[in-house]
Structure formats: C-alpha cells, structure tokens
Design a protein around this motif. Structure first.
Motif, PDB file in Angstrom:
ATOM      1  N   ILE A 263       0.836  -1.199   0.000  1.00 26.95           N
ATOM      2  CA  ILE A 263       0.000   0.000   0.000  1.00 26.95           C
ATOM      3  C   ILE A 263       0.876   1.257   0.000  1.00 26.95           C
ATOM      4  O   ILE A 263       0.605   2.224  -0.723  1.00 26.95           O
ATOM      5  CB  ILE A 263      -0.948   0.005   1.221  1.00 26.95           C
ATOM      6  CG1 ILE A 263      -1.975  -1.127   1.082  1.00 26.95           C
ATOM      7  CG2 ILE A 263      -1.651   1.351   1.347  1.00 26.95           C
ATOM      8  CD1 ILE A 263      -2.843  -1.307   2.303  1.00 26.95           C
ATOM      9  N   LEU A 264       1.939   1.233   0.830  1.00 28.41           N
ATOM     10  CA  LEU A 264       2.854   2.374   0.882  1.00 28.41           C
ATOM     11  C   LEU A 264       3.491   2.631  -0.473  1.00 28.41           C
ATOM     12  O   LEU A 264       3.612   3.775  -0.917  1.00 28.41           O
ATOM     13  CB  LEU A 264       3.940   2.124   1.939  1.00 28.41           C
ATOM     14  CG  LEU A 264       3.522   2.285   3.396  1.00 28.41           C
ATOM     15  CD1 LEU A 264       4.653   1.841   4.313  1.00 28.41           C
ATOM     16  CD2 LEU A 264       3.162   3.746   3.687  1.00 28.41           C
ATOM     17  N   VAL A 265       3.906   1.543  -1.102  1.00 29.48           N
ATOM     18  CA  VAL A 265       4.541   1.673  -2.408  1.00 29.48           C
ATOM     19  C   VAL A 265       3.583   2.303  -3.407  1.00 29.48           C
ATOM     20  O   VAL A 265       3.944   3.193  -4.182  1.00 29.48           O
ATOM     21  CB  VAL A 265       5.035   0.303  -2.911  1.00 29.48           C
ATOM     22  CG1 VAL A 265       5.480   0.396  -4.381  1.00 29.48           C
ATOM     23  CG2 VAL A 265       6.175  -0.208  -2.043  1.00 29.48           C
ATOM     24  N   LYS A 266       2.343   1.839  -3.402  1.00 33.53           N
ATOM     25  CA  LYS A 266       1.360   2.343  -4.360  1.00 33.53           C
ATOM     26  C   LYS A 266       0.976   3.793  -4.070  1.00 33.53           C
ATOM     27  O   LYS A 266       0.858   4.616  -4.975  1.00 33.53           O
ATOM     28  CB  LYS A 266       0.116   1.471  -4.330  1.00 33.53           C
ATOM     29  CG  LYS A 266       0.347   0.077  -4.913  1.00 33.53           C
ATOM     30  CD  LYS A 266      -0.926  -0.752  -4.850  1.00 33.53           C
ATOM     31  CE  LYS A 266      -0.695  -2.148  -5.435  1.00 33.53           C
ATOM     32  NZ  LYS A 266      -1.925  -2.984  -5.358  1.00 33.53           N
TER      33      LYS A 266
ATOM     34  N   SER B  89      14.104  -0.737   2.959  1.00 35.59           N
ATOM     35  CA  SER B  89      12.916  -1.553   2.715  1.00 35.59           C
ATOM     36  C   SER B  89      12.683  -1.745   1.225  1.00 35.59           C
ATOM     37  O   SER B  89      13.347  -1.144   0.381  1.00 35.59           O
ATOM     38  CB  SER B  89      11.699  -0.861   3.329  1.00 35.59           C
ATOM     39  OG  SER B  89      11.458   0.362   2.642  1.00 35.59           O
ATOM     40  N   VAL B  90      11.695  -2.583   0.930  1.00 37.43           N
ATOM     41  CA  VAL B  90      11.309  -2.796  -0.460  1.00 37.43           C
ATOM     42  C   VAL B  90      10.878  -1.483  -1.086  1.00 37.43           C
ATOM     43  O   VAL B  90      11.192  -1.181  -2.247  1.00 37.43           O
ATOM     44  CB  VAL B  90      10.164  -3.834  -0.540  1.00 37.43           C
ATOM     45  CG1 VAL B  90       9.640  -3.933  -1.978  1.00 37.43           C
ATOM     46  CG2 VAL B  90      10.641  -5.183  -0.044  1.00 37.43           C
ATOM     47  N   PHE B  91      10.155  -0.684  -0.308  1.00 38.34           N
ATOM     48  CA  PHE B  91       9.686   0.613  -0.795  1.00 38.34           C
ATOM     49  C   PHE B  91      10.855   1.503  -1.224  1.00 38.34           C
ATOM     50  O   PHE B  91      10.852   2.082  -2.315  1.00 38.34           O
ATOM     51  CB  PHE B  91       8.872   1.301   0.302  1.00 38.34           C
ATOM     52  CG  PHE B  91       8.626   2.760   0.032  1.00 38.34           C
ATOM     53  CD1 PHE B  91       7.751   3.145  -0.974  1.00 38.34           C
ATOM     54  CD2 PHE B  91       9.276   3.729   0.780  1.00 38.34           C
ATOM     55  CE1 PHE B  91       7.531   4.485  -1.234  1.00 38.34           C
ATOM     56  CE2 PHE B  91       9.060   5.070   0.511  1.00 38.34           C
ATOM     57  CZ  PHE B  91       8.181   5.452  -0.487  1.00 38.34           C
ATOM     58  N   LEU B  92      11.887   1.619  -0.371  1.00 36.01           N
ATOM     59  CA  LEU B  92      13.034   2.470  -0.687  1.00 36.01           C
ATOM     60  C   LEU B  92      13.807   1.945  -1.892  1.00 36.01           C
ATOM     61  O   LEU B  92      14.268   2.713  -2.735  1.00 36.01           O
ATOM     62  CB  LEU B  92      13.964   2.573   0.526  1.00 36.01           C
ATOM     63  CG  LEU B  92      13.436   3.419   1.689  1.00 36.01           C
ATOM     64  CD1 LEU B  92      14.413   3.379   2.851  1.00 36.01           C
ATOM     65  CD2 LEU B  92      13.203   4.864   1.242  1.00 36.01           C
ATOM     66  N   LYS B  93      13.930   0.628  -1.970  1.00 37.69           N
ATOM     67  CA  LYS B  93      14.647   0.046  -3.106  1.00 37.69           C
ATOM     68  C   LYS B  93      13.935   0.372  -4.417  1.00 37.69           C
ATOM     69  O   LYS B  93      14.562   0.732  -5.412  1.00 37.69           O
ATOM     70  CB  LYS B  93      14.773  -1.460  -2.927  1.00 37.69           C
ATOM     71  CG  LYS B  93      15.741  -1.872  -1.820  1.00 37.69           C
ATOM     72  CD  LYS B  93      15.820  -3.394  -1.700  1.00 37.69           C
ATOM     73  CE  LYS B  93      16.785  -3.808  -0.596  1.00 37.69           C
ATOM     74  NZ  LYS B  93      16.878  -5.280  -0.463  1.00 37.69           N
TER      75      LYS B  93
ATOM     76  N   PHE C  18      11.884   2.853  -4.875  1.00 37.16           N
ATOM     77  CA  PHE C  18      11.948   4.303  -5.084  1.00 37.16           C
ATOM     78  C   PHE C  18      13.290   4.692  -5.716  1.00 37.16           C
ATOM     79  O   PHE C  18      13.336   5.484  -6.677  1.00 37.16           O
ATOM     80  CB  PHE C  18      11.755   5.034  -3.752  1.00 37.16           C
ATOM     81  CG  PHE C  18      11.946   6.519  -3.838  1.00 37.16           C
ATOM     82  CD1 PHE C  18      11.046   7.313  -4.537  1.00 37.16           C
ATOM     83  CD2 PHE C  18      13.036   7.121  -3.230  1.00 37.16           C
ATOM     84  CE1 PHE C  18      11.226   8.687  -4.624  1.00 37.16           C
ATOM     85  CE2 PHE C  18      13.216   8.490  -3.314  1.00 37.16           C
ATOM     86  CZ  PHE C  18      12.314   9.274  -4.004  1.00 37.16           C
ATOM     87  N   TYR C  19      14.377   4.150  -5.182  1.00 37.29           N
ATOM     88  CA  TYR C  19      15.700   4.455  -5.733  1.00 37.29           C
ATOM     89  C   TYR C  19      15.831   3.949  -7.161  1.00 37.29           C
ATOM     90  O   TYR C  19      16.427   4.598  -8.017  1.00 37.29           O
ATOM     91  CB  TYR C  19      16.800   3.848  -4.861  1.00 37.29           C
ATOM     92  CG  TYR C  19      17.136   4.688  -3.650  1.00 37.29           C
ATOM     93  CD1 TYR C  19      17.529   6.021  -3.790  1.00 37.29           C
ATOM     94  CD2 TYR C  19      17.085   4.150  -2.368  1.00 37.29           C
ATOM     95  CE1 TYR C  19      17.846   6.796  -2.687  1.00 37.29           C
ATOM     96  CE2 TYR C  19      17.391   4.918  -1.251  1.00 37.29           C
ATOM     97  CZ  TYR C  19      17.772   6.238  -1.414  1.00 37.29           C
ATOM     98  OH  TYR C  19      18.086   6.999  -0.327  1.00 37.29           O
TER      99      TYR C  19
END
Length: 342
Positions: free
Chosen positions: A26-29, A71-75, A77-78
């Motif tokens: 959800i955060l990623v989206k 996290s998966v989110f940061l990866k 994002f980068y």
C-alpha cells in the motif's frame, strides 16, 4: 508495520507477516508514484538551471548502497529515481555532443586550443574528481567520455578545414596534442584507442607542417641531392654520378654558392617568425616545432655531407655554412614560449 509478539503462534506470525507485506504494498502504491513524480520535477528543474546536475544526481543515486539497503519501498523508489536520472544524463550527453558540433574557431589571430577541447578537458577532470573508479555504474560515464571525445575529434577536423587564420595542420597538432596530454594524465582505459589516435594525428600533422608548410631553407641543395640519390638507386656507381651534366661538380658548386650562411640564417629566422605567428602561447609548442624543424634540417645536412664524401671524393666541395652555425641560429632565438608540462 505491526510488531510480532514473542509468544505468537505460527499461524499468527504468518498472518502478521502477510499484513506487513500488504502494508508495504500500500505504501509503495500510495507514496511511490507521488514521490517519484516529485523527484522527477526536481530533477527537471535542476537540469534547467544547470545540466551538470544530472551528472551529480547520477553519482549519488548510482552508489551501490542505495540499491542494497532499506525496505522494499526504498529500493523501488531508488530504482525508479535512477531510471529518471539516467534519462537526464543521456540527454545531457546528447546536448553536449550537439554543442560540440556547433563549436566555432576563436576570433583571435591564432586559432589555438578550441573551446570544445577546453570544455571536454574540464568535464573529464571534474567528473574524475567526483566519481569513484569502482563505481557500479561507471560504465555509463565512460561511454559518455567516448561519445564526447569522438564528437570533439570531428569538430577539430571540421574547424581545421574551415578556418583560414593558420595552416590546418597547426589547428590539428595543437588540439590533438592537448587531448593526448589530457588522456595520458587521466589514464582512462576506455580512452586508450582514442589516445593513440590523438597522438598519431598530433605527430603526423606536426611533421606535415614542418616538412611541407614551413619550406626548406636550402631547397635547391635538397633538390640536387635528391637527384643524386635517384642516380644511385639506378645501379650507378657513386664515383660516376659527377660525370652527369646535371650533377657535375661545377653545377653543385654553383648551387652551394647560392646559400651563404647569411642567407640561410635569414631564411631560418623567417621560418621561426612564421612558427611564432602560427602557434599559440597557451599550448607552449613553439620550442617543439622549432626543434623538430632544426632536426629536419640537420638530418638533411648530415645526409648531404655523406653523399659529398661518397660521390665527390677529393673535390674539396663544402657547404658555406657549418652544422653548429645552423644550430646556433635556433639557440640564439631564445625560448619565447617555454612551458612546463605537468
């Protein structure tokens, strides 16, 4: 993210992990697209201010730690950010190639080192100060080096033909010398082939300028002995050469009398004036060019003296100048453009 209690059952642990995964998704989206768009706008705004910002951002986001930690989110994002920056960097290189292609010669009397050559020099030196040679994405930087340098080569060749201030060979050997010294100092493997090419172009154009464009202060003597050499290659014995009408002793004496030391000195001084007029102080090649010219003359004199001994023995014929007198003409000129190489 929900913490997992120490006394949770296996089923509870599985459920909580699923919940955490859902939360991350959800955060990623929700945040990923928004942050990526914000970063894209920042990159584009920075690029408009200074295109070099794409290089700096590529440096920061290209570091391995950004793709291996967090996290998966940061990866994600980068990764998304790196794609955007890479596109901007590619556009930066493309724009630089276009600008190099639009380079014009200097308005000064001497063409000198071209603006695109200076610009490439600064780009490589500045980039090498910023980038670690072990950087994971350094390959893209080196591809940029090659693309830009190939464009610089094309620009040098074009301007050398277009400008009419100095012989084209001067533009070529000065600028290729500068690039060769730059690549030698930087020690970049990716540019090794272009470094060899620059060195070869520097040497060949310097030789062409010295042997063809500057003229020969003893031209008739050179022409005479060229004929002597031709006779020797046709199976004629050395002692027979002087019996030919065109290469008799009297003809040789008459030609030599046309080149007294004072006239040879005047011719050489005119050549040195021409060199000083053509080459730029910035690159400091006056001494190199004049020394090459001197070497060329001395090589001729030595060869002609040997032919005199071989083909006109016991004739007593000598030039009206000595080798050390020729050398002194160059030495007395001084070193107006001496430059210490780093």
């Amino acid at each position: 993210m929900v913490d997992i209690p120490a006394n949770a059952t296996d089923e509870e642990v599985r459920q909580l992990k699923d919940d955490n995964t859902t939360t991350n998704n959800i955060l990623v989206k929700l945040l990923g697209a928004k942050l990526t768009e914000e970063l894209k706008q920042l990159i584009e705004a920075s690029y408009k201010v200074d295109q070099y910002y794409s290089l700096y951002m590529y440096l920061r986001l290209g570091k391995p730690s950004h793709n291996q930690e967090g996290s998966v989110f940061l990866k994600r994002f980068y990764s998304s950010s790196l794609i955007i920056v890479k596109r901007q960097f590619d556009q930066f290189i493309k724009n630089q190639v276009t600008q190099i292609g639009e380079t014009k010669p200097h308005k000064s009397k001497k063409c000198g080192i071209l603006h695109c050559v200076h610009k490439y020099d600064h780009f490589v030196r500045d980039t090498e100060r910023l980038f670690d040679r072990k950087l994971e994405r350094r390959t893209e930087i080196e591809k940029g080096y090659v693309q830009l340098l190939e464009a610089v080569f094309v620009a040098i060749d074009r301007i050398a033909k277009e400008q009419q201030k100095v012989p084209s060979e001067v533009v070529l050997f000065e600028n290729y010398h500068h690039l060769g010294e730059l690549m030698k100092a930087m020690r970049l493997t990716c540019l090794s082939d272009l470094q060899k090419k620059a060195t070869q172009l520097y040497e060949s154009n310097l030789n062409e300028y010295v042997t063809v464009k500057l003229g020969n202060p003893i031209m008739k003597i050179s022409t005479f002995f060229a004929g002597v050499k031709q006779s020797l290659t046709s199976a004629m014995r050395p002692e027979e050469v002087g019996f030919q009408i065109n290469y008799s002793r009297n003809v040789l004496k008459g030609i030599i009398k046309q080149y007294p030391l004072k006239d040879v000195r005047k011719s050489i001084e005119n050549v040195l004036n021409k060199i000083e007029k053509h080459v730029c102080e910035e690159e400091g090649l006056f001494e190199v060019v004049s020394a090459t010219y001197l070497h060329n003359i001395m090589t001729q004199i030595t060869e002609y003296q040997d032919l005199l001994k071989k083909c006109y023995p016991d004739s007593g014929i000598t030039f009206e100048f000595k080798a050390d007198e020729i050398t002194h003409i160059f030495e007395s000129r001084g070193k107006p453009h001496q430059k210490t190489k780093g």
